[in-house]
Design a protein around this motif. Structure first.
Motif, PDB file in Angstrom:
ATOM      1  N   GLY A   1       0.804  -1.231   0.000  1.00  0.00           N
ATOM      2  CA  GLY A   1       0.000   0.000   0.000  1.00  0.00           C
ATOM      3  C   GLY A   1       0.827   1.266   0.000  1.00  0.00           C
ATOM      4  N   SER A   2       2.148   1.118   0.088  1.00  0.00           N
ATOM      5  CA  SER A   2       2.999   2.305   0.233  1.00  0.00           C
ATOM      6  C   SER A   2       3.171   3.101  -1.054  1.00  0.00           C
ATOM      7  CB  SER A   2       4.382   1.906   0.755  1.00  0.00           C
ATOM      8  OG  SER A   2       4.265   1.303   2.007  1.00  0.00           O
ATOM      9  N   ILE A   3       3.063   2.432  -2.193  1.00  0.00           N
ATOM     10  CA  ILE A   3       3.209   3.182  -3.450  1.00  0.00           C
ATOM     11  C   ILE A   3       2.120   4.247  -3.495  1.00  0.00           C
ATOM     12  CG2 ILE A   3       3.140   3.068  -5.973  1.00  0.00           C
ATOM     13  CD1 ILE A   3       4.139   0.174  -5.785  1.00  0.00           C
ATOM     14  N   ASN A   4       0.889   3.824  -3.254  1.00  0.00           N
ATOM     15  CA  ASN A   4      -0.248   4.749  -3.263  1.00  0.00           C
ATOM     16  C   ASN A   4      -0.070   5.861  -2.225  1.00  0.00           C
ATOM     17  OD1 ASN A   4      -3.111   5.488  -3.866  1.00  0.00           O
ATOM     18  ND2 ASN A   4      -3.360   4.888  -1.728  1.00  0.00           N
TER      19      ASN A   4
ATOM     20  N   PHE B   1      11.056  -8.919  -1.454  1.00  0.00           N
ATOM     21  CA  PHE B   1      11.029  -8.531  -2.873  1.00  0.00           C
ATOM     22  C   PHE B   1       9.985  -7.449  -3.147  1.00  0.00           C
ATOM     23  CE2 PHE B   1       7.293 -10.311  -5.095  1.00  0.00           C
ATOM     24  CZ  PHE B   1       6.708 -11.025  -4.063  1.00  0.00           C
ATOM     25  N   MET B   2       8.874  -7.486  -2.390  1.00  0.00           N
ATOM     26  CA  MET B   2       7.848  -6.464  -2.616  1.00  0.00           C
ATOM     27  C   MET B   2       8.312  -5.096  -2.126  1.00  0.00           C
ATOM     28  SD  MET B   2       4.202  -5.874  -0.821  1.00  0.00           S
ATOM     29  CE  MET B   2       5.180  -5.366   0.595  1.00  0.00           C
ATOM     30  N   GLN B   3       8.975  -5.063  -0.976  1.00  0.00           N
ATOM     31  CA  GLN B   3       9.455  -3.777  -0.461  1.00  0.00           C
ATOM     32  C   GLN B   3      10.518  -3.195  -1.378  1.00  0.00           C
ATOM     33  OE1 GLN B   3      10.147  -3.025   3.606  1.00  0.00           O
ATOM     34  NE2 GLN B   3       8.506  -4.342   4.348  1.00  0.00           N
ATOM     35  N   ALA B   4      11.401  -4.069  -1.889  1.00  0.00           N
ATOM     36  CA  ALA B   4      12.434  -3.595  -2.825  1.00  0.00           C
ATOM     37  C   ALA B   4      11.768  -3.019  -4.081  1.00  0.00           C
ATOM     38  CB  ALA B   4      13.375  -4.740  -3.176  1.00  0.00           C
ATOM     39  N   ASP B   5      10.708  -3.674  -4.538  1.00  0.00           N
ATOM     40  CA  ASP B   5      10.000  -3.166  -5.719  1.00  0.00           C
ATOM     41  C   ASP B   5       9.233  -1.883  -5.384  1.00  0.00           C
ATOM     42  OD1 ASP B   5       9.101  -3.670  -8.579  1.00  0.00           O
ATOM     43  OD2 ASP B   5       7.187  -3.410  -7.538  1.00  0.00           O
ATOM     44  N   ASN B   6       8.651  -1.825  -4.201  1.00  0.00           N
ATOM     45  CA  ASN B   6       7.952  -0.593  -3.791  1.00  0.00           C
ATOM     46  C   ASN B   6       8.903   0.595  -3.822  1.00  0.00           C
ATOM     47  OD1 ASN B   6       5.481  -1.780  -3.500  1.00  0.00           O
ATOM     48  ND2 ASN B   6       5.513  -1.872  -1.259  1.00  0.00           N
ATOM     49  N   LYS B   7      10.128   0.384  -3.352  1.00  0.00           N
ATOM     50  CA  LYS B   7      11.134   1.459  -3.366  1.00  0.00           C
ATOM     51  C   LYS B   7      11.374   1.925  -4.806  1.00  0.00           C
ATOM     52  CE  LYS B   7      15.936   2.202  -1.819  1.00  0.00           C
ATOM     53  NZ  LYS B   7      16.826   2.062  -2.964  1.00  0.00           N
TER      54      LYS B   7
END
Ligand code: ATP
Ligand code: MG
Length: 227
Positions: A155-158, A187-193
């Protein structure tokens, strides 16, 4: 000339105080005369002597070794743990812009680098009686650039990109993003960054791991983010 930066976040409890403490510590450990300022704090903690301690300022002062009493670093201290506008409606003592400007200027006179922590997220009513003051009015009045603290969880991208867009649409510069409680092995947090940077166009200038005791950033680069 003294410089300042404003710390906001995607919401309350995201880690503004925690990250600010590490940021100010980084500067002070490098010999920089760095201070902390918060305009309005809600949810102060009652002490055995009956006084009310502004917890955020106490944590930053203690962690970063700022030689000041916590109550000297905050202009308005409310007991009720709600938005400052609502706390002031209950308790009185509404925020005056002129006092914020005065106290911030006094902080600039004492410290070379002042890190100012916001209240809540970026949309935060500070006073709402016959006068209306939003958090962004204070940032603009003081002419500050901002750092956005965000989680990197689902949800952090949004949340992060919306916060950056809101600031930019209101004419407030965003100097960088700091991800808090960041797990680079996820992997999701790395992609969110990666996606937060790609979509917002604003760099992630640091990532803070859970329980980190230090901010992983070059001190001179950190200083360059202040204005
Ligand atoms: N990287 C971290 N590692 C461990 N604990 C953390 C970290 N970041 C934040 N916390 C903890 O999470 C809680 C909320 O963080 P913090 O108080 O910094 O949020 P905040 O955005 O300043 O909240 P407020 O809007 O109330 O000012 C605190 O208990 C803090 O110690
Ligand atoms: Mg805080």
């Amino acid at each position: 000339m003294s410089k300042g930066i404003f710390i906001t976040a995607t919401g309350t409890d995201v880690g503004k105080t925690y990250v600010t403490a590490l940021l100010v510590k980084k500067l002070r450990d490098a010999g920089v005369n760095a201070g902390y300022y918060k305009a309005a704090l809600s949810g102060a903690e009652e002490q055995p002597d009956g006084s009310w301690l502004p917890g955020d300022a106490a944590f930053v002062a203690q962690t970063a070794g700022i030689p000041a009493k916590p109550e000297e670093l905050v202009s308005y201290i409310y007991k009720t743990a709600v938005s400052p506008h609502l706390a002031a409606l209950r308790e009185g003592n509404p925020v005056e812009m002129s006092k914020i400007v005065r106290d911030y200027q006094a902080s600039l006179a004492t410290y070379d680098y002042v890190t100012m922590e916001g209240s809540g997220g970026i949309i935060c009513p500070i006073r709402w009686d016959e006068q209306h003051i939003l958090l962004e009015d204070i940032i603009k009045e003081l002419g500050l650039g901002t750092l956005v603290i965000s989680s990197a969880a689902l949800g952090s991208i949004n949340a992060c990109v919306l916060t950056v867009y809101y600031l930019q649409q209101h004419g407030i510069p965003v100097r960088g993003i700091i991800l808090n409680n960041y797990d680079a092995d996820d992997f999701m947090q790395a992609d969110n960054k990666r996606m937060i940077e790609a979509i917002s166009g604003v760099p992630v200038v640091a990532a803070v791991k859970p329980n980190a005791q230090e901010l992983d950033i070059d001190v001179q680069f950190l200083q360059s983010l202040f204005k």
